[in-house]
Design an enzyme around this catalytic site. Structure first.
Site, PDB file in Angstrom:
ATOM      1  N   SER A 154       0.863  -1.179   0.000  1.00 60.18           N
ATOM      2  CA  SER A 154       0.000   0.000   0.000  1.00 60.18           C
ATOM      3  C   SER A 154       0.899   1.229   0.000  1.00 60.18           C
ATOM      4  O   SER A 154       1.831   1.309   0.781  1.00 60.18           O
ATOM      5  CB  SER A 154      -0.883   0.031   1.248  1.00 60.18           C
ATOM      6  OG  SER A 154      -1.446  -1.226   1.491  1.00 60.18           O
TER       7      SER A 154
ATOM      8  N   HIS B 198      -5.918  -4.263  -5.079  1.00 60.93           N
ATOM      9  CA  HIS B 198      -4.684  -4.973  -5.392  1.00 60.93           C
ATOM     10  C   HIS B 198      -4.900  -5.787  -6.667  1.00 60.93           C
ATOM     11  O   HIS B 198      -5.761  -6.663  -6.714  1.00 60.93           O
ATOM     12  CB  HIS B 198      -4.274  -5.904  -4.248  1.00 60.93           C
ATOM     13  CG  HIS B 198      -3.682  -5.184  -3.071  1.00 60.93           C
ATOM     14  ND1 HIS B 198      -2.329  -5.036  -2.899  1.00 60.93           N
ATOM     15  CD2 HIS B 198      -4.249  -4.564  -2.036  1.00 60.93           C
ATOM     16  CE1 HIS B 198      -2.100  -4.353  -1.794  1.00 60.93           C
ATOM     17  NE2 HIS B 198      -3.250  -4.052  -1.252  1.00 60.93           N
TER      18      HIS B 198
ATOM     19  N   HIS C  96      -1.846 -12.061   1.802  1.00 55.63           N
ATOM     20  CA  HIS C  96      -1.708 -11.831   3.240  1.00 55.63           C
ATOM     21  C   HIS C  96      -2.165 -13.053   4.017  1.00 55.63           C
ATOM     22  O   HIS C  96      -3.070 -13.779   3.609  1.00 55.63           O
ATOM     23  CB  HIS C  96      -2.553 -10.622   3.671  1.00 55.63           C
ATOM     24  CG  HIS C  96      -2.092  -9.313   3.114  1.00 55.63           C
ATOM     25  ND1 HIS C  96      -2.628  -8.760   1.969  1.00 55.63           N
ATOM     26  CD2 HIS C  96      -1.141  -8.438   3.543  1.00 55.63           C
ATOM     27  CE1 HIS C  96      -2.024  -7.610   1.724  1.00 55.63           C
ATOM     28  NE2 HIS C  96      -1.119  -7.387   2.661  1.00 55.63           N
TER      29      HIS C  96
ATOM     30  N   TYR D 172      -3.725 -12.794   6.822  1.00 55.94           N
ATOM     31  CA  TYR D 172      -5.050 -12.505   7.395  1.00 55.94           C
ATOM     32  C   TYR D 172      -6.198 -12.810   6.440  1.00 55.94           C
ATOM     33  O   TYR D 172      -7.355 -12.865   6.840  1.00 55.94           O
ATOM     34  CB  TYR D 172      -5.139 -11.048   7.892  1.00 55.94           C
ATOM     35  CG  TYR D 172      -5.000  -9.963   6.852  1.00 55.94           C
ATOM     36  CD1 TYR D 172      -5.991  -9.712   5.914  1.00 55.94           C
ATOM     37  CD2 TYR D 172      -3.859  -9.155   6.824  1.00 55.94           C
ATOM     38  CE1 TYR D 172      -5.865  -8.703   4.970  1.00 55.94           C
ATOM     39  CE2 TYR D 172      -3.707  -8.147   5.896  1.00 55.94           C
ATOM     40  CZ  TYR D 172      -4.715  -7.924   4.973  1.00 55.94           C
ATOM     41  OH  TYR D 172      -4.578  -6.934   4.040  1.00 55.94           O
ATOM     42  N   GLU D 173      -5.876 -13.012   5.175  1.00 58.60           N
ATOM     43  CA  GLU D 173      -6.924 -13.407   4.230  1.00 58.60           C
ATOM     44  C   GLU D 173      -7.257 -14.896   4.336  1.00 58.60           C
ATOM     45  O   GLU D 173      -8.150 -15.382   3.647  1.00 58.60           O
ATOM     46  CB  GLU D 173      -6.479 -13.093   2.799  1.00 58.60           C
ATOM     47  CG  GLU D 173      -6.310 -11.600   2.552  1.00 58.60           C
ATOM     48  CD  GLU D 173      -5.621 -11.302   1.231  1.00 58.60           C
ATOM     49  OE1 GLU D 173      -6.340 -10.982   0.268  1.00 58.60           O
ATOM     50  OE2 GLU D 173      -4.389 -11.416   1.148  1.00 58.60           O
TER      51      GLU D 173
ATOM     52  N   ALA E 285       2.739  -0.700   4.094  1.00 58.92           N
ATOM     53  CA  ALA E 285       2.205   0.346   4.958  1.00 58.92           C
ATOM     54  C   ALA E 285       2.284  -0.171   6.381  1.00 58.92           C
ATOM     55  O   ALA E 285       2.062  -1.356   6.618  1.00 58.92           O
ATOM     56  CB  ALA E 285       0.758   0.644   4.588  1.00 58.92           C
TER      57      ALA E 285
ATOM     58  N   MET F  52       1.200  -5.939   8.932  1.00 57.21           N
ATOM     59  CA  MET F  52       0.599  -7.271   8.776  1.00 57.21           C
ATOM     60  C   MET F  52       1.186  -8.063   7.604  1.00 57.21           C
ATOM     61  O   MET F  52       0.527  -8.970   7.089  1.00 57.21           O
ATOM     62  CB  MET F  52      -0.919  -7.130   8.587  1.00 57.21           C
ATOM     63  CG  MET F  52      -1.619  -6.371   9.703  1.00 57.21           C
ATOM     64  SD  MET F  52      -3.369  -6.124   9.359  1.00 57.21           S
ATOM     65  CE  MET F  52      -3.830  -4.987  10.681  1.00 57.21           C
ATOM     66  N   SER F  53       2.401  -7.721   7.197  1.00 57.31           N
ATOM     67  CA  SER F  53       2.955  -8.434   6.041  1.00 57.31           C
ATOM     68  C   SER F  53       4.468  -8.534   6.163  1.00 57.31           C
ATOM     69  O   SER F  53       5.025  -8.405   7.256  1.00 57.31           O
ATOM     70  CB  SER F  53       2.591  -7.691   4.744  1.00 57.31           C
ATOM     71  OG  SER F  53       3.269  -6.444   4.692  1.00 57.31           O
TER      72      SER F  53
ATOM     73  N   ASN G  54       0.008   5.736   9.698  1.00 57.29           N
ATOM     74  CA  ASN G  54      -0.783   6.177  10.856  1.00 57.29           C
ATOM     75  C   ASN G  54       0.062   6.010  12.106  1.00 57.29           C
ATOM     76  O   ASN G  54       1.005   5.226  12.121  1.00 57.29           O
ATOM     77  CB  ASN G  54      -2.068   5.332  10.988  1.00 57.29           C
ATOM     78  CG  ASN G  54      -1.756   3.843  11.111  1.00 57.29           C
ATOM     79  OD1 ASN G  54      -1.460   3.179  10.111  1.00 57.29           O
ATOM     80  ND2 ASN G  54      -1.794   3.328  12.318  1.00 57.29           N
TER      81      ASN G  54
ATOM     82  N   HIS H   4      -8.885   1.912   8.031  1.00 58.54           N
ATOM     83  CA  HIS H   4      -8.154   1.530   6.819  1.00 58.54           C
ATOM     84  C   HIS H   4      -8.088   2.718   5.863  1.00 58.54           C
ATOM     85  O   HIS H   4      -7.112   2.904   5.147  1.00 58.54           O
ATOM     86  CB  HIS H   4      -8.843   0.330   6.167  1.00 58.54           C
ATOM     87  CG  HIS H   4      -8.124  -0.211   4.966  1.00 58.54           C
ATOM     88  ND1 HIS H   4      -6.775  -0.537   4.987  1.00 58.54           N
ATOM     89  CD2 HIS H   4      -8.542  -0.478   3.718  1.00 58.54           C
ATOM     90  CE1 HIS H   4      -6.426  -0.984   3.789  1.00 58.54           C
ATOM     91  NE2 HIS H   4      -7.469  -0.953   3.000  1.00 58.54           N
TER      92      HIS H   4
HETATM   93  N1  HPA Z   1      -1.208  -1.786  12.489  1.00 63.90           N
HETATM   94  C1  HPA Z   1      -1.019  -2.880  11.738  1.00 63.90           C
HETATM   95  N2  HPA Z   1      -0.898  -2.823  10.412  1.00 63.90           N
HETATM   96  C2  HPA Z   1      -0.916  -1.613   9.832  1.00 63.90           C
HETATM   97  C3  HPA Z   1      -1.112  -0.444  10.566  1.00 63.90           C
HETATM   98  C4  HPA Z   1      -1.259  -0.531  11.981  1.00 63.90           C
HETATM   99  O1  HPA Z   1      -1.441   0.466  12.697  1.00 63.90           O
HETATM  100  N3  HPA Z   1      -1.099   0.587   9.676  1.00 63.90           N
HETATM  101  C5  HPA Z   1      -0.893   0.042   8.454  1.00 63.90           C
HETATM  102  N4  HPA Z   1      -0.785  -1.287   8.542  1.00 63.90           N
END
Ligand code: HPA
Length: 271
Positions: free
Chosen positions: A26, A59, A81, A83-84, A111, A208-209, A232, A244
């Site tokens: 991202s 994506h 991912h 988580y998918e 990201a 998360m990756s 963030n 998100h």
């Molecule tokens: N936490 C986990 N994964 C993320 C975050 C976060 O704050 N921001 C972007 N991916």
């Protein structure tokens, strides 16, 4: 998934052996739409046996062989991912293909949330090291030769490539952070207590990756580098919930800077 069948299809379509594979997370996805990519050879994930359709919106799910800044690269748009619900073997299958093709190095981009309070939203961070907090390891199971059963991880992110990324940032006049990326499974964001715990553990960013792919890339003997876009401040650091949407918006804000940094790094790439 059957790795040999996947590799046969991948190799059959590869017009050359890229020097570097770049996983576009991202914030860097627009690189898949650059003019150089349009002139390259594009391979949809669905053309590779065992690769399912991408589920994350936005994506595309493809690999593009192209020349970028005068260098032969592969751009990976989209990733699988954990988580998918994907098995680790699929999350990391692209690294197996790149390693087998003879790709020497992989640049992971993603990201992430900033855990380090001195970071600002929009900062880029070169990954110095990682903490695997996903509760599993992609190398569990029969060892895939010729990689070693017990992979050394004392320097997962190549020191020389990190230096080259810093040099690229200086040349672009960009501020660049360097820190530790901690990987969770997601898909829920973290709680404030988890973020305090992660900070105490030494994490600077959370995402998360990347970590499973980095581990498998090392198992394949490739050099690894990583850059996070801090989209963030992590949970509990600001008096507002995480969405998100804000991650995507901050990623879009940083996209031009991120692309400039990666292009500069590719141009000077010394493996
Ligand atoms: N936490 C986990 N994964 C993320 C975050 C976060 O704050 N921001 C972007 N991916």
């Amino acid at each position: 998934m059957e790795l040999n069948a996947a590799f046969d299809a991948f190799r059959a379509r590869a017009p050359f052996v890229p020097e570097l594979a770049i996983v576009l997370g991202s914030g860097l996805g627009q690189l898949a739409h650059c003019p150089e990519a349009a002139g390259g050879v594009s391979l949809s994930f669905t053309e590779i046996p065992g690769f399912p359709q991408q589920t994350v919106v936005g994506h595309a799910g493809k690999m593009i062989f192209c020349e970028l800044e005068g260098r032969k690269v592969l751009l990976q748009a989209g990733r699988f991912h954990f988580y998918e619900g994907n098995p680790m073997a699929l999350c990391t299958a692209p690294m197996r293909l790149y390693g087998r093709l003879g790709v020497k190095a992989v640049l992971h981009t993603n990201a992430a949330g900033a855990v380090n309070g001195s970071y600002q939203v929009g900062d880029l961070m070169v990954i110095s090291d990682h903490i695997n907090f996903q509760g599993t390891n992609p190398l569990i199971g029969p060892n895939l030769d010729p990689g070693p059963r017990f992979v050394d991880m004392t320097e997962p992110y190549d020191a020389d490539l990190r230096r080259q990324i810093h040099a690229a940032a200086s040349a672009c006049g960009q501020r660049l952070q360097e820190g530790v990326y901690l990987a969770v499974t997601g898909p829920s964001f973290e709680t404030p207590a988890e973020i305090r715990a992660f900070r105490a553990l030494g994490a600077d960013a959370v995402g998360m990756s990347t970590v499973p792919e980095a581990i498998v890339a090392r198992h394949e003997g490739m050099k690894v580098a990583g850059i996070s876009c801090l989209c963030n401040m992590a949970a509990g650091m600001l008096p507002q919930p995480l969405t998100h949407q804000e991650v995507l918006e901050a990623g879009a804000q940083s996209a031009a800077r991120f692309e400039a940094l990666v292009r500069r790094f590719v141009r000077g790439l010394d493996l």
